[in-house]
Write a protein that holds these residues in place. Structure first.
Motif, PDB file in Angstrom:
ATOM      1  N   ILE A   1      38.584 -44.882  43.518  1.00  0.00           N
ATOM      2  CA  ILE A   1      39.739 -44.174  44.125  1.00  0.00           C
ATOM      3  C   ILE A   1      40.228 -44.899  45.286  1.00  0.00           C
ATOM      4  O   ILE A   1      41.350 -44.832  45.542  1.00  0.00           O
ATOM      5  CB  ILE A   1      39.383 -42.790  44.586  1.00  0.00           C
ATOM      6  N   HIS A   2      39.525 -45.999  45.576  1.00  0.00           N
ATOM      7  CA  HIS A   2      39.804 -46.814  46.777  1.00  0.00           C
ATOM      8  C   HIS A   2      40.592 -48.267  45.851  1.00  0.00           C
ATOM      9  O   HIS A   2      40.598 -49.228  46.930  1.00  0.00           O
ATOM     10  CB  HIS A   2      38.760 -47.152  47.704  1.00  0.00           C
ATOM     11  N   GLY A   3      40.659 -48.286  44.855  1.00  0.00           N
ATOM     12  CA  GLY A   3      41.105 -49.229  44.111  1.00  0.00           C
ATOM     13  C   GLY A   3      42.641 -49.689  44.394  1.00  0.00           C
ATOM     14  O   GLY A   3      43.168 -48.833  45.155  1.00  0.00           O
TER      15      GLY A   3
ATOM     16  N   ARG B   1      38.775 -51.403  35.261  1.00  0.00           N
ATOM     17  CA  ARG B   1      37.713 -52.382  36.266  1.00  0.00           C
ATOM     18  C   ARG B   1      38.450 -53.943  36.125  1.00  0.00           C
ATOM     19  O   ARG B   1      38.858 -54.244  34.841  1.00  0.00           O
ATOM     20  CB  ARG B   1      36.476 -52.336  35.796  1.00  0.00           C
ATOM     21  N   THR B   2      38.485 -54.606  37.106  1.00  0.00           N
ATOM     22  CA  THR B   2      39.328 -55.993  37.164  1.00  0.00           C
ATOM     23  C   THR B   2      38.201 -56.644  37.710  1.00  0.00           C
ATOM     24  O   THR B   2      36.904 -56.345  38.357  1.00  0.00           O
ATOM     25  CB  THR B   2      40.518 -56.214  37.824  1.00  0.00           C
ATOM     26  N   ASP B   3      38.391 -58.017  37.862  1.00  0.00           N
ATOM     27  CA  ASP B   3      37.667 -58.931  38.485  1.00  0.00           C
ATOM     28  C   ASP B   3      37.407 -58.741  40.052  1.00  0.00           C
ATOM     29  O   ASP B   3      36.554 -59.020  40.794  1.00  0.00           O
ATOM     30  CB  ASP B   3      38.049 -60.352  38.249  1.00  0.00           C
ATOM     31  N   ASP B   4      38.570 -58.018  40.471  1.00  0.00           N
ATOM     32  CA  ASP B   4      38.438 -57.863  41.980  1.00  0.00           C
ATOM     33  C   ASP B   4      38.108 -56.322  42.201  1.00  0.00           C
ATOM     34  O   ASP B   4      38.499 -55.832  43.375  1.00  0.00           O
ATOM     35  CB  ASP B   4      39.878 -57.986  42.670  1.00  0.00           C
ATOM     36  N   GLY B   5      37.669 -55.606  41.223  1.00  0.00           N
ATOM     37  CA  GLY B   5      37.548 -54.157  41.785  1.00  0.00           C
ATOM     38  C   GLY B   5      38.309 -53.310  40.535  1.00  0.00           C
ATOM     39  O   GLY B   5      37.880 -53.199  39.394  1.00  0.00           O
ATOM     40  N   PHE B   6      38.779 -52.162  41.040  1.00  0.00           N
ATOM     41  CA  PHE B   6      39.561 -51.252  40.289  1.00  0.00           C
ATOM     42  C   PHE B   6      41.063 -51.207  40.453  1.00  0.00           C
ATOM     43  O   PHE B   6      41.305 -51.390  41.590  1.00  0.00           O
ATOM     44  CB  PHE B   6      38.997 -49.885  40.273  1.00  0.00           C
ATOM     45  N   LYS B   7      41.741 -51.053  39.381  1.00  0.00           N
ATOM     46  CA  LYS B   7      43.255 -51.122  39.548  1.00  0.00           C
ATOM     47  C   LYS B   7      43.842 -49.902  38.820  1.00  0.00           C
ATOM     48  O   LYS B   7      43.571 -49.941  37.577  1.00  0.00           O
ATOM     49  CB  LYS B   7      43.975 -52.068  39.386  1.00  0.00           C
ATOM     50  N   GLY B   8      44.614 -49.005  39.423  1.00  0.00           N
ATOM     51  CA  GLY B   8      44.941 -47.901  38.668  1.00  0.00           C
ATOM     52  C   GLY B   8      46.532 -48.058  38.530  1.00  0.00           C
ATOM     53  O   GLY B   8      47.274 -48.694  38.961  1.00  0.00           O
ATOM     54  N   GLN B   9      47.010 -47.576  37.379  1.00  0.00           N
ATOM     55  CA  GLN B   9      48.340 -47.471  36.573  1.00  0.00           C
ATOM     56  C   GLN B   9      48.889 -46.333  35.942  1.00  0.00           C
ATOM     57  O   GLN B   9      48.013 -45.688  35.193  1.00  0.00           O
ATOM     58  CB  GLN B   9      48.401 -48.711  35.507  1.00  0.00           C
ATOM     59  N   ILE B  10      50.012 -45.774  36.319  1.00  0.00           N
ATOM     60  CA  ILE B  10      50.699 -44.570  35.703  1.00  0.00           C
ATOM     61  C   ILE B  10      51.386 -45.072  34.527  1.00  0.00           C
ATOM     62  O   ILE B  10      52.144 -45.930  34.326  1.00  0.00           O
ATOM     63  CB  ILE B  10      51.449 -43.738  36.578  1.00  0.00           C
ATOM     64  N   LEU B  11      50.741 -44.428  33.241  1.00  0.00           N
ATOM     65  CA  LEU B  11      51.395 -44.605  31.977  1.00  0.00           C
ATOM     66  C   LEU B  11      52.436 -43.452  31.628  1.00  0.00           C
ATOM     67  O   LEU B  11      51.882 -42.375  31.573  1.00  0.00           O
ATOM     68  CB  LEU B  11      50.325 -45.135  31.085  1.00  0.00           C
TER      69      LEU B  11
END
Length: 462
Positions: A125-127, A170-180
Motif C-alpha cells: 500500500i506504500h508502493g 511487484r517491480t524491481d523497485d518495490g510495488f506499483k499500482g495501476q487502475i485498469l
C-alpha cells in the motif's frame, strides 16, 4: 610438398568450414525471424514488431554470432538446446488465490488469509502509483493474490466491478499500482410506445428499464409535466445504448436520440458532446433542451397551487398564495432551480428557514419552511442548477412538512408551473459545424430504426 598428414588435416578443415557456412543462416533468413511473447496469465500469444538491423549489419551483410555458437554443436547438444528454448516460458507461472470481500473483512485479514504478513501489506500500500487505493475495500468486491514459484507476493488485484480493477504488481523497485478500466461495447437499440395508462407502464412494456425512463423524463421534463400534462395516446421513440462486455449484456448506456409527442406537439432531442467533453441534449437546430430554470425544484406532488385568492390555512384569512407548495417527507433534498447567487439564507418570518436565489433576467426564486439549510448557503455565495440548497421541513407558519416555492420576475410573483421558462445556452457558433455533423448522424440513425419499426408493423398487419 607437404607431408600427407598435413594434407589430410587441411582437407578436413576445408570440409568443416564449408559445412559451417552452408549450415549458418544468411542475413536474409535472419531478418525474417520473429519471436512470440506468450502471456500465460491472459492466455494470449503476441508477436512483437521486429526491430531494424544495425547500420553496420545493413552495410556489411554480415551475420554476427557469439563465441559460444561459432562451433557447430553436436546433434545431442543441438536437441538439448532446442528443447530448453521450447520449454522456457516468457514469464514465470503465478499461483493465484481469490477471496470475495465480506462485511467485516480488513486488508490485513485478507493478506493473512493469503499467507502474507502486515509487513508485506504495508510494502504494497506504500508502493507507487495507485497502490494506496487498495486500502478502500467494499463488500462484494473480489481480491486476488499472486505468488511466484518461490512463494513471494508478485501481484494483488482488486476487482471493483466488471469494468474497473486495481492491480498492484511487484517491480524491481518495490510495488506499483495501476487502475485498469475496460470499455464496454455500445450497441444502438430502438424502443417505441404509445401511452395507455402511464409513461412508466408503457415504457416498461416497450422494453425500457426504469433508468432509461427516468432519463427520458429528464430530457423532456423541461417542457412536459409528466405528472399533469401526459395524455393517453401520447407517443415516444427512443434510440439508446445496450452495453456488452465479453459478449454478455452489462446494462444500458445513454439515450442517443428521442422523440416525444405530447397532445400532438412533437419534440426531438439529440445527444451532443462538446469540445470540453460536456454532454447534453439539443434540438436539431442546436437549441438546448434544458431551461435556465427548473420547472420544479423537488420531486414531489403539488399540495397547494399558486393562487392569489387563497385562504391561508393557518391564519384563516384570504391571503395571496404567491408560490406553489410541494408535500414531501422531512429531509427530502431541495434543488436550486437555476444557477445564480444567494441573496439570503436563514430565518425569514413566516417562511421559517428559507433561501432566496438571484438568477439572470430579473428572476428570483424562494424556497421556504426548510428543516435545515445546506452547508455553504450564505449571502453572496454561488450555486449551480440542481445543487442541494436545503431540506424539506415545517419551520415557520406551516401545517406540515412541505416546500413552499416562489418564482418572481422583477419582484412580481408568477406561477412557476405555467410561466415560459428562459432557455439555456444553445450550441456555440464555434461548434455549430461539428454539431450539424453529429445531428445528421443521429437523425439518420433514428430514421433507419423508425423505418424498420414501420416495416415490422406493416408485416404484422398483413
Amino acid at each position: 610438398m607437404f607431408p600427407k598428414t598435413h594434407l589430410t588435416i587441411a582437407a578436413g578443415a576445408t570440409v568443416l568450414v564449408a559445412a559451417t557456412v552452408l549450415m549458418s543462416p544468411s542475413s536474409n533468413v535472419e531478418a525474417k525471424r520473429m519471436s512470440y511473447a506468450l502471456d500465460l496469465e491472459q492466455g494470449s500469444v503476441s508477436a512483437p514488431a521486429k526491430g531494424p538491423a544495425s547500420a553496420d549489419e545493413q552495410n556489411s551483410g554480415e551475420v554476427k554470432t557469439d563465441t559460444a555458437s561459432s562451433s557447430a554443436p553436436t546433434s545431442g547438444e543441438k536437441g538439448q538446446t532446442e528443447a530448453t528454448v521450447a520449454a522456457a516460458p516468457s514469464e514465470p507461472a503465478l499461483d493465484w488465490q481469490a477471496f470475495e470481500i465480506k462485511s467485516g473483512d480488513t486488508l490485513s485479514s485478507l493478506f493473512k488469509a493469503a499467507g502474507f504478513n502486515d509487513g508485506i501489506m504495508l510494502s504494497v500500500i506504500h508502493g507507487e502509483g495507485d497502490a494506496d487505493k487498495l486500502q478502500r475495500l467494499y463488500a462484494g468486491e473480489t481480491i486476488r493474490f499472486a505468488s511466484d514459484d518461490q512463494g513471494k507476493l508478485a501481484a494483488v488485484e482488486l476487482q471493483r466491478n466488471r469494468l474497473k480493477s486495481l492491480k498492484v504488481s511487484r517491480t524491481d523497485d518495490g510495488f506499483k499500482g495501476q487502475i485498469l478500466t475496460r470499455e464496454p461495447e455500445a450497441r444502438p437499440m430502438f424502443a417505441s410506445g404509445v401511452i395507455d395508462d402511464s409513461l412508466y407502464a408503457s415504457a416498461r412494456a416497450a422494453g425500457l428499464n426504469d433508468k432509461l425512463t427516468m432519463e427520458l423524463t429528464d430530457i423532456f421534463g423541461w417542457d412536459v409535466d409528466f405528472v399533469y400534462d401526459v395524455r393517453k395516446g401520447d407517443r415516444f421513440e427512443v434510440v439508446y445504448q445496450d452495453l456488452y462486455l465479453d459478449g454478455k449484456k452489462l446494462g444500458t448506456g445513454k439515450i442517443l436520440s428521442a422523440r416525444f409527442i405530447n397532445r400532438g406537439d412533437e419534440r426531438l432531442a439529440l445527444l451532443y458532446t462538446d469540445d470540453a467533453g460536456n454532454s447534453d441534449y439539443f434540438t436539431p437546430d442546436g437549441k438546448s433542451m434544458r431551461k435556465a430554470i427548473l420547472r420544479t425544484p423537488i420531486d414531489a406532488r403539488v399540495s397547494s397551487p399558486f393562487n392569489l385568492q387563497r385562504r391561508h390555512p393557518v391564519l384563516g384569512v384570504v391571503r395571496p398564495h404567491e408560490g406553489t407548495d410541494y408535500a414531501a417527507a422531512p429531509g427530502t433534498p431541495i434543488k436550486a432551480a437555476g444557477s445564480g447567487r444567494v441573496i439570503s439564507a436563514g430565518r425569514k418570518g413566516g417562511y421559517g428557514r428559507a433561501v432566496v436565489l438571484q438568477h439572470g433576467d430579473g428572476i428570483t426564486t424562494l424556497y421556504a419552511h426548510m428543516s435545515r439549510i445546506a452547508r455553504g448557503m450564505k449571502a453572496g455565495s454561488r450555486v449551480k442548477q440542481g445543487q442541494t440548497i436545503g431540506y424539506v421541513g415545517s419551520s415557520g407558519l406551516a401545517t406540515g412538512p412541505h416546500l413552499h416555492y416562489e418564482y418572481r420576475v422583477n419582484g412580481r410573483p408568477v406561477n412557476s408551473r405555467t410561466v415560459k421558462l428562459p432557455d439555456a445556452k444553445p450550441v456555440p457558433s464555434s461548434e455549430m459545424a461539428q454539431f450539424r455533423k453529429v445531428a445528421d448522424q443521429r437523425l439518420a440513425q433514428f430514421n433507419v430504426f423508425e423505418g424498420r419499426e414501420q416495416q415490422l408493423a406493416m408485416a404484422e398487419e398483413e
